[in-house]
Design a protein around this motif. Structure first.
Motif, PDB file in Angstrom:
ATOM      1  N   LYS A  24     -56.421  24.966  60.431  1.00  0.00           N
ATOM      2  CA  LYS A  24     -55.320  24.458  61.571  1.00  0.00           C
ATOM      3  C   LYS A  24     -54.122  24.267  60.784  1.00  0.00           C
ATOM      4  N   THR A  73     -50.781  22.651  60.481  1.00  0.00           N
ATOM      5  CA  THR A  73     -50.278  21.108  60.673  1.00  0.00           C
ATOM      6  C   THR A  73     -48.996  21.167  60.679  1.00  0.00           C
ATOM      7  N   ASP A  94     -52.333  28.303  66.541  1.00  0.00           N
ATOM      8  CA  ASP A  94     -52.306  27.405  65.868  1.00  0.00           C
ATOM      9  C   ASP A  94     -53.384  27.359  64.475  1.00  0.00           C
ATOM     10  N   GLN A  95     -54.210  28.379  64.359  1.00  0.00           N
ATOM     11  CA  GLN A  95     -55.213  28.634  63.457  1.00  0.00           C
ATOM     12  C   GLN A  95     -55.226  29.992  62.599  1.00  0.00           C
TER      13      GLN A  95
END
Length: 733
Positions: free
Chosen positions: A191, A193, A146-147
């Motif tokens: 990150k 979201t 998720d990065q």
């Protein structure tokens, strides 16, 4: 042709697409014929009959299952699969099934915006005539990461992150209040979201770390690590926990260990190493030799479940970039407390062998020890001592007090190596590209590191220790006549390596025949590996050596960790593990703990837990290797950046449909001649024979061919070197 309700003519191809969409969007539904006709708005008799015929064909192709005489459903067994999505910048995405089957093409419109490495569920699309098999992503089960790392671009009303290698379909949108002070041109870690959906194709994120300006050495190295989700800083609370560890060794601890402090012991490592996790001792025992392989006792200091252990588990391995090491353990442990530094008492876990002159193992023991290394050697020093023993030149060996011990270890190692290859081990001595770096991290020299007697001396004793430990736990003796109980196998972590892919081996055989070589692709494991070794020996020093070694390596499987032992094909060992590097590899620490547990009479450990840990360690090993390769690519481009326009002798090291890779003979840096720059002809890519062939003039570019190149471009951002062929007209080959 039939007519649809709308009045338009309904072709068979259009009806296939409509049915395919209906069933794929409702994979768990069973549809009656009436429901299908209603959903697809088929009102005429010919259209309905055509639909029935098409569905019968789809059932025959295993796309559909006939639930009854008048109802159908998607064939979930063959049509719905789970696996990994592999995204490519050129749009040639694919799906890799969990069962290890061949990758299946996924077009961008059918990708559901999946990202590289995501776990997905797909349905197979009905095969169109003269088209390759395709899959459609119907659900993203979990995101790989998720990065993302990339370069910030800040506009008046919005900001976004441009990612490395365009791994996302769209750039990541960042609200301006989530920039964390980042400015245009900064490298940053973001990150995610919000992921793309049917309602919005945007990926939204927030900056969690601004790395700094592009081109700065530290920034670029951190960006490489962040790109693969690897840590580039060490958590403060873990370092603080390491500071609290008492390095002292109590008399009680020494009393419960075997004492090797008075036995000659040394470490042999690269000259820039700081974490010495293995040492060798040797002493004479009558006509025999006692050789100790002493490994840093990391598990004595790092307790299972502790803060330090949790961080080490997550990292699973140290990462070695060109100019730095990102350690698995805090620096205080890996470079000081655990490191087997000279003239310091250290705790070890050791495998002690008693060998005769021919390296037959008379007996061995696996014991906790305390040692005191007499000397820390660099490989170069040991090599100098070993070479001087066979030449008349004066050297360090005449003054080194331990030269005789080193020569004896070398003599024994050579016999171990000879026996290993006779036993069927595959002979791959691949060279590794290294750089000399200045204080600012800039590469000033590129060179290949070759294996020599000093490195092989250490390698052979480490292999022997790893194999012995694996056999000690894995080999279960057959019960004797009087016994009624069989010793149960205990859970253990093995280093396994499967046999080569038979199809790739056959491709290799067909390929080397063209150079006049023969090799076996059928028979016992030993026969095939001996045939491979004979091939490696036969092509040694020839023009085609690099080419044949490259193709042979592609036929090999990757080694990995597992609790299910299948042996190690490359080493020709029935049992093998990793025991000798617990400072930099977590599997070795697991092996130390299991050994201690079983030596203390403990029951077999939970196999499921250790299999899961083994898979994680294998994945992290691959990720670390990718980051290491990227750091080499970056330094390679940086090294060549001031050499634009220079010409060099090179050889072709790789061939793809989009160009040829060339490796410079002088410094081993690799770049690509793009296909667009081969403008003297139209070239076809012959994948089977690893060459490009011109249509008109039949010029051929083949792996291993010598070429003269000119450095055209050095793109540091993309880590990419572009070459041009200096001799415009290649010779006919």
């Amino acid at each position: 042709m039939s007519k649809h309700k709308s009045g338009k003519r309904l072709t068979k191809q259009r009806l296939v697409e409509m049915l395919q969409t209906l069933f794929q969007q409702n994979p768990n539904e069973t549809f009656s014929l009436k429901q299908i006709f209603r959903e697809l708005k088929l009102s005429t008799h010919p259209a309905k009959m055509l639909a029935v015929d098409v569905m019968d064909e789809m059932a025959w192709d295993d796309f559909l299952t006939k639930a009854s005489d008048n109802s159908y459903r998607l064939n979930l067994k063959t049509q719905v699969q789970e696996g990994t999505f592999i995204r490519k910048a050129n749009g040639k995405n694919s799906f890799q099934p969990d069962d290890g089957g061949k990758p299946i093409f996924v077009s961008e419109r059918n990708s559901l915006f999946a990202m590289n490495g995501d776990r997905v569920r797909v349905t197979m699309m009905a095969r169109r005539e003269k088209h390759i098999k395709e899959a459609m992503v119907v659900e993203i089960l979990s995101h790989k990461r998720d990065q993302a790392v990339g370069k910030l671009k800040v506009e008046k009303d919005y900001a976004f992150l441009v990612t490395e290698g365009n791994i996302f379909v769209h750039d990541i949108l960042i609200p301006k209040k989530k920039l964390k002070g980042g400015k245009t041109g900064d490298k940053a870690v973001v990150k995610i979201t919000q992921w793309p959906s049917k309602d919005s194709k945007n990926i939204v994120g927030e900056v969690i770390d601004v790395l700094g300006k592009e081109g700065d050495n530290n920034v670029e190295m951190h960006a490489i690590l962040a790109q693969y989700g690897l840590p580039y800083t060490y958590p403060k609370h873990v370092e603080e926990a390491a500071e609290k560890i008492d390095p002292g060794i109590t008399p009680q601890e020494i009393a419960r260990r075997e004492d090797f402090r008075e036995v000659f012991t040394c470490t042999i490592d690269p000259k820039d190493a700081k974490d010495f996790d293995d040492a060798l001792s040797i002493r004479k025992q009558g006509k025999l030799w006692e050789v100790g392989v002493h490994i840093a006792d990391v598990s004595h200091y790092v307790k299972e479940g502790s803060v330090i252990d949790k961080e080490a588990t997550k990292r699973a391995t140290s990462v070695y970039l060109v100019d730095r090491t990102i350690p698995m353990l805090p620096e205080r442990l890996c470079n000081f407390i655990c490191s087997l530094r000279p003239d310091e008492e250290k705790l070890c876990y050791s495998v002690v062998f008693v060998l005769d002159e021919d390296t037959n193992i008379k007996n061995y023991r696996i014991v906790h020890t305390v040692i005191k290394s007499n000397r820390r050697y660099a490989y170069e020093e040991v090599q100098d001592i070993l070479e001087s023993s066979t030449s008349s030149k004066s050297s360090k060996s005449s003054t080194d007090p331990y030269a005789e011990e080193l020569r004896t270890l070398d003599k024994l190692a050579k016999k171990l190596r000879e026996r290993r290859f006779k036993g069927g081990a595959v002979k791959f001595d691949r060279e590794e590209l290294h750089f000399d770096i200045d204080d600012q991290g800039k590469p000033i020299r590129a060179y290949f590191k070759k294996s020599n007697d000093a490195t092989q001396l250490i390698e052979e004793f480490m292999l022997l220790a790893n194999r012995t430990v694996a056999e000690h736990i894995g080999k279960v003796d057959k019960p004797k006549a009087k016994d009624h109980q069989t010793k149960a196998k205990k859970t253990f972590v093995y280093r396994i390596h499967d046999q080569p892919d038979p199809t790739k081996l056959e491709t290799l055989r067909e390929f080397v025949v063209k150079f006049g070589y023969k090799m076996k692709t059928a028979g016992t494991k030993g026969a095939i590996s001996k045939s491979l070794n004979a091939l490696m020996d036969a092509c040694q020093g020839k023009k085609e050596q690099n080419l044949i070694e490259t193709v042979a390596l592609r036929a090999m499987m990757k080694a990995k960790y597992s609790t299910h032992n299948i042996g190690h094909y490359g080493l020709a060992f029935e049992y093998y593990t990793h025991f000798t590097s617990p400072i930099r590899r977590y599997p070795d620490t697991m092996v130390h703990r299991l050994l201690t547990k079983y030596q203390d009479g403990g029951r077999s450990a939970n196999q499921e837990k250790y299999e899961e840990l083994s898979e994680h360690c294998s994945d992290m090993e691959q990720t670390a290797q990718q980051a290491e390769r990227d750091s080499i690519k970056y330094k390679m481009v940086e090294f060549m950046a001031d050499k634009i326009g220079n010409e060099y002798d090179a050889h072709i090291s790789g061939i793809q449909s989009y160009g040829i890779y060339c490796e410079i003979d002088e410094n081993h840096c690799e770049g690509m001649v793009p296909m667009r720059d081969l403008d003297d002809d139209y070239y076809d890519f012959d994948e089977r024979n690893y060459c490009l062939v011109g249509r008109r003039h039949h010029h051929k570019y083949q792996l291993g061919d010598p070429v003269r190149i000119k450095v055209a471009r050095a793109n540091i951002e993309k880590r990419q070197l572009d070459f041009l062929l200096a001799d415009e007209k290649p010779s006919k080959r």
